[in-house]
Scaffold this active site. Structure first.
Site: not given
Length: 398
Positions: A140, A276, A280-281, A191, A388-390, A98, A208
Site C-alpha cells: 500500500e 453486465g 467497464t474495465p 478503478y 470482482v466488484f465488491g 492495522y 467504479y
C-alpha cells in the site's frame, strides 16, 4: 517467512480456526464497529456488511493466507495480497489502522475459541497476522508513492462535466479534476473509489472502473443502479444516489486510480470476457488496444440480459472494428439478435489463439464458468486474470 515453531502450531490449529473463522469474522466486525462507529459510516461498505459479504471475504482471506504459509512457509500469496492492497489504497487505509484491526480481531479469536487459545497459539497466529499486515502495508505504501500522494491522502474533488444514460439502469459520468490540474495517470482496467454523502450523513465509498483508456482526454465511470437485495449483492444505495442526485456541474470526491487487473503491455493475443457492468474495465482495455494499434488477435466476449441492457454496446462494437485482427461476440438471455449467442456464454465455438492473455470481469459464477472453459481450451491458469466488484469472494467460496 513464518517461523518453524509457529508453522507447527498454525498447522495444528488451522482446522479449528478454519472451522470457526466465519464466527470470528462476525464477532470481529461487531466489536470493531462498536468501538469505531465511524468506520461503518464512512469507510466500510455497510450494504456488504449487512449482506454478510465482507465477513465472508475476510474469513476467506485469513484462511487462505494461513493455509499458504503452512504449505509454503518461504513464500507469500502475492496475487491475493496485491488485490487487497489495491482496494485498501483506493480507500485510503493507513498503517495505524492495522493495529486497531489486530486488537478487535484477536479479542474475537480469544472469545470464540476460548481455552484453546493458549499463549503459544496466540503468539503463532499473531505472527500470521503481522506477516499479512506487514506485506499489505508495504504494498500500500508503494502504491501511494507511485501516485505521489501521502499515505491515505488519495482524495480529490472532481467535477461532473456530463452524464449519458447508457441503458435504463446504467449511466456514464464524465469527470474532470475540479482544480484544473491534470488527471492522474491510470492503467487500462483500473478503478477509482467514489465517496458520496448520503441523506443520513454517512459518507459511503464504492469502487467504479474507469471505462476510458489512459490516452483519452475524458475520464469516465459507468455506474449500474442496483435494485434492492439480490443474489449477487446488497442494496445499491450509492448507485441510486449517483443516478438520482448527481448531474453535470456537481462535484464528487474521487480517489486516485488503483486496481491490479491491468492490461499487460505485450504483443500477446488478448481475450476480454465480461458480463453486465463488468464490461467497464474491458472497455478501457479495448480502447487502449485501439489507441495503440494492437495487431495481435483480440477476442471480445460479453454476456447480458438483453441488447437493451448491455451498457456501452455501441462502443464495444466500434472499438473492436478499429483493431486489425479482432472479433466480438455477445450472448443474451432475452431478445438476442441474429449473430448473437443465446443464453449463457459458451466458448465451444470461439477460437482462442495460442499464448492468449485472458481478462474476466462480471459476477463470480460467470467468471468461474468462463475460466473453466478457457482452461479446457488450453489457456494456462496463470494467464487468466479477473476482477470482482465488491468483496472478493473467490477464495471464500472456493
Amino acid at each position: 517467512m513464518l517461523s518453524e515453531k509457529s508453522t507447527a502450531t498454525v498447522r495444528a490449529t488451522l482446522p479449528a480456526v478454519g472451522a470457526a473463522v466465519g464466527d470470528i469474522a462476525e464477532l470481529f466486525y461487531t466489536k470493531l464497529f462498536a468501538a469505531h462507529p465511524e468506520l461503518i459510516r464512512d469507510l466500510f461498505n455497510r450494504g456488504n456488511q449487512n449482506a454478510g459479504l465482507q465477513k465472508q471475504a475476510l474469513a476467506g482471506s485469513i484462511a487462505a493466507f494461513a493455509t499458504h504459509l503452512v504449505g509454503h512457509p518461504d513464500t507469500r500469496p502475492d496475487v491475493m495480497l496485491s488485490r487487497i492492497a489495491h482496494k485498501h489504497a483506493s480507500l485510503g487505509v493507513t498503517r495505524d489502522q492495522y493495529a486497531v484491526v489486530h486488537q478487535h480481531l484477536f479479542e474475537a479469536i480469544a472469545e470464540i475459541l476460548g481455552e484453546a487459545v493458549t499463549p503459544e497459539v496466540a503468539q503463532a497466529w499473531d505472527e500470521v497476522y503481522w506477516l499479512m499486515a506487514g506485506a499489505l502495508i508495504a504494498v500500500e505504501e508503494r502504491l501511494y508513492a507511485e501516485q505521489q500522494v501521502a499515505a491515505g491522502d488519495v482524495w480529490r474533488e472532481w467535477t461532473v462535466t456530463g452524464r449519458v444514460e447508457e441503458t435504463a439502469d446504467c449511466t456514464t459520468f464524465r469527470l474532470t479534476p475540479a482544480d484544473g490540474a491534470p488527471a492522474p495517470a491510470h492503467r487500462p482496467g483500473q478503478y477509482v473509489s467514489v465517496q458520496v454523502e448520503l441523506p443520513d450523513g454517512a459518507r459511503q465509498i464504492r469502487q467504479y472502473s474507469l471505462s476510458t483508456s489512459p490516452g483519452s482526454p475524458v475520464r469516465a465511470i459507468t455506474v449500474k443502479r442496483v435494485h434492492g437485495p439480490a443474489a449477487e449483492g446488497p442494496d445499491g444505495e450509492v448507485s441510486h444516489h449517483l443516478h438520482a442526485r448527481v448531474h453535470a456541474g456537481d462535484t464528487l470526491r474521487v480517489s486516485a486510480p488503483y486496481g491490479d487487473l491491468v492490461l499487460e503491455d505485450s504483443g500477446a493475443p488478448v481475450l476480454l470476457a465480461s458480463a453486465g457492468i463488468g464490461c467497464t474495465p474491458m472497455l478501457s482495455m479495448l480502447e487502449h488496444l485501439a489507441d495503440t494499434g494492437r495487431t495481435a488477435p483480440v477476442t471480445v466476449l460479453h454476456a447480458d440480459r438483453s441488447p437493451a441492457d448491455h451498457p456501452l454496446r455501441g462502443d464495444h462494437r466500434a472499438l473492436t472494428h478499429k483493431l486489425a485482427d479482432a472479433s466480438a461476440r455477445f450472448w443474451y438471455e432475452e431478445a438476442a439478435e441474429p449473430g448473437d449467442g443465446r443464453g449463457r456464454m459458451d466458448l465451444s465455438a470461439v477460437p482462442v489463439a495460442p499464448d492468449t492473455r485472458a481478462y474476466l470481469c462480471g459476477p463470480l459464477p460467470f467468471m468461474r464458468a468462463v475460466r473453466e472453459q478457457l482452461i479446457a481450451k488450453g489457456v494456462p491458469a496463470r494467464d487468466i486474470h479477473y476482477e470482482v466488484f465488491g468483496p472478493d469472494l473467490w477464495l471464500a467460496s472456493a
